[in-house]
Structure formats: structure tokens, C-alpha cells
Design a protein around this motif. Structure first.
Motif, PDB file in Angstrom:
ATOM      1  N   SER A  92       0.819  -1.220   0.000  1.00 17.54           N
ATOM      2  CA  SER A  92       0.000   0.000   0.000  1.00 17.54           C
ATOM      3  C   SER A  92       0.851   1.268   0.000  1.00 17.54           C
ATOM      4  O   SER A  92       0.342   2.343  -0.318  1.00 17.54           O
ATOM      5  N   ALA A  93       2.138   1.178   0.357  1.00 15.08           N
ATOM      6  CA  ALA A  93       3.013   2.354   0.288  1.00 15.08           C
ATOM      7  C   ALA A  93       3.016   2.947  -1.114  1.00 15.08           C
ATOM      8  O   ALA A  93       3.272   4.138  -1.301  1.00 15.08           O
ATOM      9  N   ASN A  94       2.691   2.107  -2.105  1.00 14.56           N
ATOM     10  CA  ASN A  94       2.675   2.579  -3.493  1.00 14.56           C
ATOM     11  C   ASN A  94       1.642   3.670  -3.749  1.00 14.56           C
ATOM     12  O   ASN A  94       1.827   4.496  -4.632  1.00 14.56           O
ATOM     13  N   PHE A  95       0.529   3.653  -2.990  1.00 12.57           N
ATOM     14  CA  PHE A  95      -0.492   4.692  -3.201  1.00 12.57           C
ATOM     15  C   PHE A  95       0.103   6.068  -2.916  1.00 12.57           C
ATOM     16  O   PHE A  95      -0.173   7.034  -3.619  1.00 12.57           O
ATOM     17  N   ARG A  96       0.925   6.118  -1.842  1.00  8.24           N
ATOM     18  CA  ARG A  96       1.555   7.379  -1.482  1.00  8.24           C
ATOM     19  C   ARG A  96       2.558   7.788  -2.568  1.00  8.24           C
ATOM     20  O   ARG A  96       2.636   8.955  -2.944  1.00  8.24           O
ATOM     21  N   VAL A  97       3.305   6.792  -3.056  1.00  9.93           N
ATOM     22  CA  VAL A  97       4.284   7.061  -4.113  1.00  9.93           C
ATOM     23  C   VAL A  97       3.581   7.599  -5.355  1.00  9.93           C
ATOM     24  O   VAL A  97       4.002   8.581  -5.966  1.00  9.93           O
ATOM     25  N   MET A  98       2.436   6.960  -5.709  1.00 12.27           N
ATOM     26  CA  MET A  98       1.710   7.373  -6.911  1.00 12.27           C
ATOM     27  C   MET A  98       1.142   8.779  -6.750  1.00 12.27           C
ATOM     28  O   MET A  98       1.176   9.573  -7.685  1.00 12.27           O
ATOM     29  N   CYS A  99       0.621   9.083  -5.530  1.00 15.76           N
ATOM     30  CA  CYS A  99       0.109  10.440  -5.280  1.00 15.76           C
ATOM     31  C   CYS A  99       1.240  11.447  -5.420  1.00 15.76           C
ATOM     32  O   CYS A  99       1.077  12.495  -6.067  1.00 15.76           O
ATOM     33  N   MET A 142       7.688  -1.387  -9.240  1.00 11.78           N
ATOM     34  CA  MET A 142       8.014  -2.542 -10.091  1.00 11.78           C
ATOM     35  C   MET A 142       7.390  -3.818  -9.525  1.00 11.78           C
ATOM     36  O   MET A 142       6.990  -4.706 -10.269  1.00 11.78           O
ATOM     37  N   VAL A 143       7.315  -3.911  -8.190  1.00 12.94           N
ATOM     38  CA  VAL A 143       6.692  -5.084  -7.570  1.00 12.94           C
ATOM     39  C   VAL A 143       5.213  -5.164  -7.974  1.00 12.94           C
ATOM     40  O   VAL A 143       4.735  -6.233  -8.369  1.00 12.94           O
ATOM     41  N   VAL A 144       4.494  -4.013  -7.920  1.00 14.88           N
ATOM     42  CA  VAL A 144       3.078  -4.082  -8.292  1.00 14.88           C
ATOM     43  C   VAL A 144       2.905  -4.258  -9.806  1.00 14.88           C
ATOM     44  O   VAL A 144       1.965  -4.920 -10.244  1.00 14.88           O
ATOM     45  N   LEU A 145       3.837  -3.723 -10.586  1.00 11.68           N
ATOM     46  CA  LEU A 145       3.789  -3.975 -12.030  1.00 11.68           C
ATOM     47  C   LEU A 145       3.938  -5.480 -12.287  1.00 11.68           C
ATOM     48  O   LEU A 145       3.192  -6.081 -13.064  1.00 11.68           O
ATOM     49  N   TYR A 202       0.026  19.891  -2.150  1.00 12.95           N
ATOM     50  CA  TYR A 202      -1.109  20.036  -1.237  1.00 12.95           C
ATOM     51  C   TYR A 202      -0.787  19.601   0.186  1.00 12.95           C
ATOM     52  O   TYR A 202      -1.435  20.017   1.123  1.00 12.95           O
ATOM     53  N   SER A 203       0.154  18.694   0.355  1.00 13.45           N
ATOM     54  CA  SER A 203       0.452  18.203   1.695  1.00 13.45           C
ATOM     55  C   SER A 203       1.909  17.764   1.767  1.00 13.45           C
ATOM     56  O   SER A 203       2.435  17.148   0.831  1.00 13.45           O
ATOM     57  N   ASP A 204       2.548  18.082   2.917  1.00 19.98           N
ATOM     58  CA  ASP A 204       3.944  17.687   3.101  1.00 19.98           C
ATOM     59  C   ASP A 204       4.109  16.176   3.148  1.00 19.98           C
ATOM     60  O   ASP A 204       5.204  15.652   2.970  1.00 19.98           O
ATOM     61  N   PHE A 205       2.978  15.475   3.439  1.00 17.41           N
ATOM     62  CA  PHE A 205       3.016  14.011   3.496  1.00 17.41           C
ATOM     63  C   PHE A 205       3.513  13.426   2.172  1.00 17.41           C
ATOM     64  O   PHE A 205       4.076  12.341   2.134  1.00 17.41           O
ATOM     65  N   PHE A 206       3.295  14.164   1.089  1.00 18.44           N
ATOM     66  CA  PHE A 206       3.690  13.655  -0.224  1.00 18.44           C
ATOM     67  C   PHE A 206       5.001  14.268  -0.707  1.00 18.44           C
ATOM     68  O   PHE A 206       5.401  14.041  -1.846  1.00 18.44           O
ATOM     69  N   LYS A 207       5.645  15.073   0.161  1.00 14.59           N
ATOM     70  CA  LYS A 207       6.960  15.608  -0.200  1.00 14.59           C
ATOM     71  C   LYS A 207       8.030  14.676   0.340  1.00 14.59           C
ATOM     72  O   LYS A 207       8.442  14.777   1.489  1.00 14.59           O
ATOM     73  N   PHE A 208       8.397  13.725  -0.449  1.00 17.58           N
ATOM     74  CA  PHE A 208       9.485  12.824  -0.051  1.00 17.58           C
ATOM     75  C   PHE A 208      10.120  12.296  -1.332  1.00 17.58           C
ATOM     76  O   PHE A 208       9.610  12.546  -2.432  1.00 17.58           O
ATOM     77  N   ASP A 209      11.203  11.601  -1.167  1.00 16.70           N
ATOM     78  CA  ASP A 209      11.944  11.144  -2.339  1.00 16.70           C
ATOM     79  C   ASP A 209      11.257   9.916  -2.945  1.00 16.70           C
ATOM     80  O   ASP A 209      11.691   8.794  -2.756  1.00 16.70           O
ATOM     81  N   TRP A 210      10.148  10.192  -3.654  1.00 13.89           N
ATOM     82  CA  TRP A 210       9.368   9.051  -4.151  1.00 13.89           C
ATOM     83  C   TRP A 210      10.095   8.262  -5.235  1.00 13.89           C
ATOM     84  O   TRP A 210       9.818   7.089  -5.450  1.00 13.89           O
ATOM     85  N   GLN A 211      11.040   8.935  -5.904  1.00 16.03           N
ATOM     86  CA  GLN A 211      11.777   8.198  -6.956  1.00 16.03           C
ATOM     87  C   GLN A 211      12.550   7.011  -6.388  1.00 16.03           C
ATOM     88  O   GLN A 211      12.757   6.016  -7.062  1.00 16.03           O
ATOM     89  N   SER A 212      12.956   7.135  -5.085  1.00 12.10           N
ATOM     90  CA  SER A 212      13.691   6.039  -4.456  1.00 12.10           C
ATOM     91  C   SER A 212      12.789   4.829  -4.225  1.00 12.10           C
ATOM     92  O   SER A 212      13.257   3.764  -3.857  1.00 12.10           O
ATOM     93  N   GLN A 213      11.473   5.011  -4.410  1.00 10.58           N
ATOM     94  CA  GLN A 213      10.530   3.914  -4.185  1.00 10.58           C
ATOM     95  C   GLN A 213      10.121   3.230  -5.497  1.00 10.58           C
ATOM     96  O   GLN A 213       9.170   2.462  -5.523  1.00 10.58           O
ATOM     97  N   GLY A 214      10.856   3.529  -6.550  1.00 13.20           N
ATOM     98  CA  GLY A 214      10.532   2.930  -7.848  1.00 13.20           C
ATOM     99  C   GLY A 214      10.510   1.409  -7.803  1.00 13.20           C
ATOM    100  O   GLY A 214       9.709   0.777  -8.496  1.00 13.20           O
TER     101      GLY A 214
END
Lengths: 137, 197
Positions: free
Chosen positions: B42-49, B73-76, B57-69
Motif C-alpha cells: 500500500s506504500a505505493n499509493f503514497r508514491v503514486m500520489c 516494479m513489484v506491483v507492475l 497540497y500536503s507535506d506528506f507527499f513531499k518525499f523522495d518518491w523516486q527512491s521507491q521505484g
């Protein structure tokens, strides 16, 4: 290519979820009615084996592929966060009959309507992000 | 050789018992730890947002999401896994949920009538046309929302808490799993009679 191994892991996960019928709404319904051991068996057996794996990793200071020590961070300590958040998740889990993993598996297997489900889940996460400071954690 | 591969395919195509799935999930947990990652879908939902620009809109989504690529790939891969299973590894009786006869019986109370051995994996209300019915819309859009909101509030879903967290003896994850069941039982016993009434 550094991503390729994760795709393989995902394929194994997807086949496992599908072939064990963990993707089925009916299996989740059956689980919440305590009418079969199947889903409990999947969760219990993976957790028991997982405990063995984690204990082994910590005991032998097992190194990751990069040669670093594997660190499993402790989760934040809280009760309301997990209880309330968990209950909201559980409501969705029982109603939709899928959790996040199976959602992707079913989307791939041909149930394209799960695109709407994914969009709703992303929207739910987005709303959580907006409200996070106001919610008890 | 070809003969062997066909036998192997037929062997894999049988419905998998719970302990095979349990072993596979534990193996996936191990292999991700070995790669220096933690299993959690489910961490992927945050990455996708975050990837869609929700950081505005929210600091919750300000993180290095590229590191979660890697997790994307797991969900792909999971989607490919679903495709392969449905098209090449379906069991002799088709993609059927082998639920207990007791469950088949109790489903009739919801107006879902099936005969044993013919229960599909996914109920009929998962279709594009059912989005135009109230029940279909509640289940698909409402269920998705609850799962996305609840998973992030609780900090994980079935994979992150029930599998990864319990394996690492996390009390927090145990509380979350108790919450999953409180919510699940409330839905099953209190809300389903209205939803399917």
C-alpha cells in the motif's frame, strides 16, 4: 536492469495471490465468517516462517545483497493510529474483498474496472495526507 | 523436456493449498529484505500520489518518491503475475474460488446464488456497468477509498502489517491487524445486510 528483479518478485507474488485464491472476494467473505482455515492458513504460515526468517537475519547479522546489515526499523508506537486506521482499512477490505496487493493482480488478470478502485485508493491516501495533522496518531 | 514442462505447468495450474502460498509469501518477504527493502504494497499509493504532484497540497507527499521505484516494479510484476495466472495457469475447472459449502450456502442470504464448484473468483458486481448501480459504486469507489485512507492511516496494509510487521514481532502491527478484523467483522455482520438487502 536493476528494476528487473523486482518485477520478477512481483510476478511471483501475483501468481501466488491468484493461485491461492487470496484475490477472491469470496475467500475474504469466507474468512470473515470463519468458515474455512484457508486464508488463516496463508497468513499464519507466512508469519510463522517470516518470524523464523527475521530471527535468523538478526541472529546471524545476515547481510543484504549490497553487503550491508539488514535493518528492520521498529514501527512507531501508538494505539489510536493503528486501531482506527486498521478498522477503516478492515471495513474496506471486507466490503471490496481485496486488499492492495490483489487489487493489482486482478487488474492485470483482466478486471480493468479495478483501475477505478486504484484511483479511489489513491484518492483515499490523498485525503489522508490532507487530514493527517488533524487526526489522532 | 517439453513433456516435463507441460507436466510442470499442469502441476502449477492446480489450486494452491494455503501452505504453498504461505511459503511463497515468506520467500518474497525474505528476498525483499535481502535486497534491502521491506515488503509493503500500500506504500505505493503514497508514491503514486507524490508522483502525480500531491506534494503541492500536503507535506506528506513531499518525499523522495523516486527512491521507491522498486516498489512500483513489484506491483507492475503483480499485474503480470495476474495476467499469466488467469491466461496460462488456470486450473482444470477454470478460475474458480473453491470456497466451503457452508459459505456457498450463506452467500444465498445476500442474494448471491451459486452452486458449489462454480463460484467465480470475482463477483459480478466488479464490472464497468455496475459502476452505474449504487451498490457497485459503493463497493468499488467506496471500498477503494476506505482501503487507501485506512492503509495510510494505519501505516500499512495486509502485507506491511500482517506479514512484515507480525514477522518482525511488532506490537503496533498486531494492533493494526486487530483493527483490520474489527473493521472486517463490522462490515460483514452489520453493514452487509443493508448493502445486499
Amino acid at each position: 536492469m536493476r528494476y528487473f528483479k523486482y518485477i520478477i518478485v512481483g510476478v511471483l507474488f501475483g501468481i501466488t495471490m491468484f493461485k491461492s485464491e487470496a484475490v477472491s472476494w469470496f475467500r475474504i467473505y469466507e474468512m470473515f465468517h470463519f468458515q474455512s482455515f484457508h486464508m488463516y492458513g496463508i497468513i499464519f504460515s507466512s508469519v510463522v516462517l517470516g518470524m523464523g526468517i527475521v530471527t535468523f537475519i538478526k541472529w546471524r547479522h545476515f547481510k543484504s545483497i549490497k553487503g550491508e546489515e539488514i535493518i528492520i526499523p521498529d514501527k512507531q508506537k501508538s494505539i489510536p493510529r493503528y486501531l482506527i486506521g486498521g478498522t477503516i482499512f478492515g471495513l474496506g477490505w471486507a466490503m471490496a474483498g481485496v486488499c492492495p496487493g490483489p487489487m493489482f493482480v486482478l487488474m492485470g488478470s483482466g478486471y480493468t474496472v479495478f483501475v477505478v478502485f486504484l484511483a479511489s485508493a489513491m484518492f483515499g491516501t490523498f485525503v489522508y495526507g490532507l487530514l493527517r495533522d488533524k487526526l489522532p496518531h | 523436456m517439453l513433456e516435463f514442462l507441460i507436466q510442470l505447468k499442469d502441476f502449477i495450474s492446480q489450486p494452491w493449498p494455503w501452505w504453498v502460498a504461505g511459503m511463497m509469501i515468506a520467500f518474497i518477504l525474505f528476498i525483499l529484505l535481502f535486497f534491502g527493502k521491506e515488503f509493503g504494497i500500500s506504500a505505493n499509493f503514497r508514491v503514486m500520489c507524490a508522483a502525480e504532484g500531491a506534494g503541492e497540497y500536503s507535506d506528506f507527499f513531499k518525499f523522495d518518491w523516486q527512491s521507491q521505484g522498486w516498489n512500483l516494479m513489484v506491483v507492475l510484476g503483480a499485474m503480470f503475475g495476474g495476467y499469466i495466472s488467469a491466461h496460462y495457469l488456470s486450473s482444470a475447472d477454470g478460475n474458480v474460488a473453491h470456497i466451503s459449502s457452508e459459505t456457498v450456502e450463506s452467500l444465498k442470504g445476500l442474494g448471491l446464488t451459486y452452486s458449489e464448484g462454480e463460484v467465480p473468483l470475482v463477483p459480478e458486481f466488479y464490472s464497468w456497468s455496475s459502476l452505474f448501480t449504487l451498490r457497485g459504486l459503493i463497493i468499488i469507489a467506496g471500498g477503494g477509498f476506505l482501503i487507501g485512507f485506512g492503509a495510510r492511516y494505519a501505516g500499512g496494509c495486509t502485507s506491511g502489517h500482517a506479514i512484515s510487521g507480525l514477522s518482525a514481532l511488532q506490537i503496533s502491527s498486531l494492533i493494526a491487524v486487530i483493527g483490520f478484523f474489527i473493521g472486517g467483522l463490522l462490515m460483514t455482520y452489520l453493514i452487509f445486510p443493508f448493502l445486499f438487502g
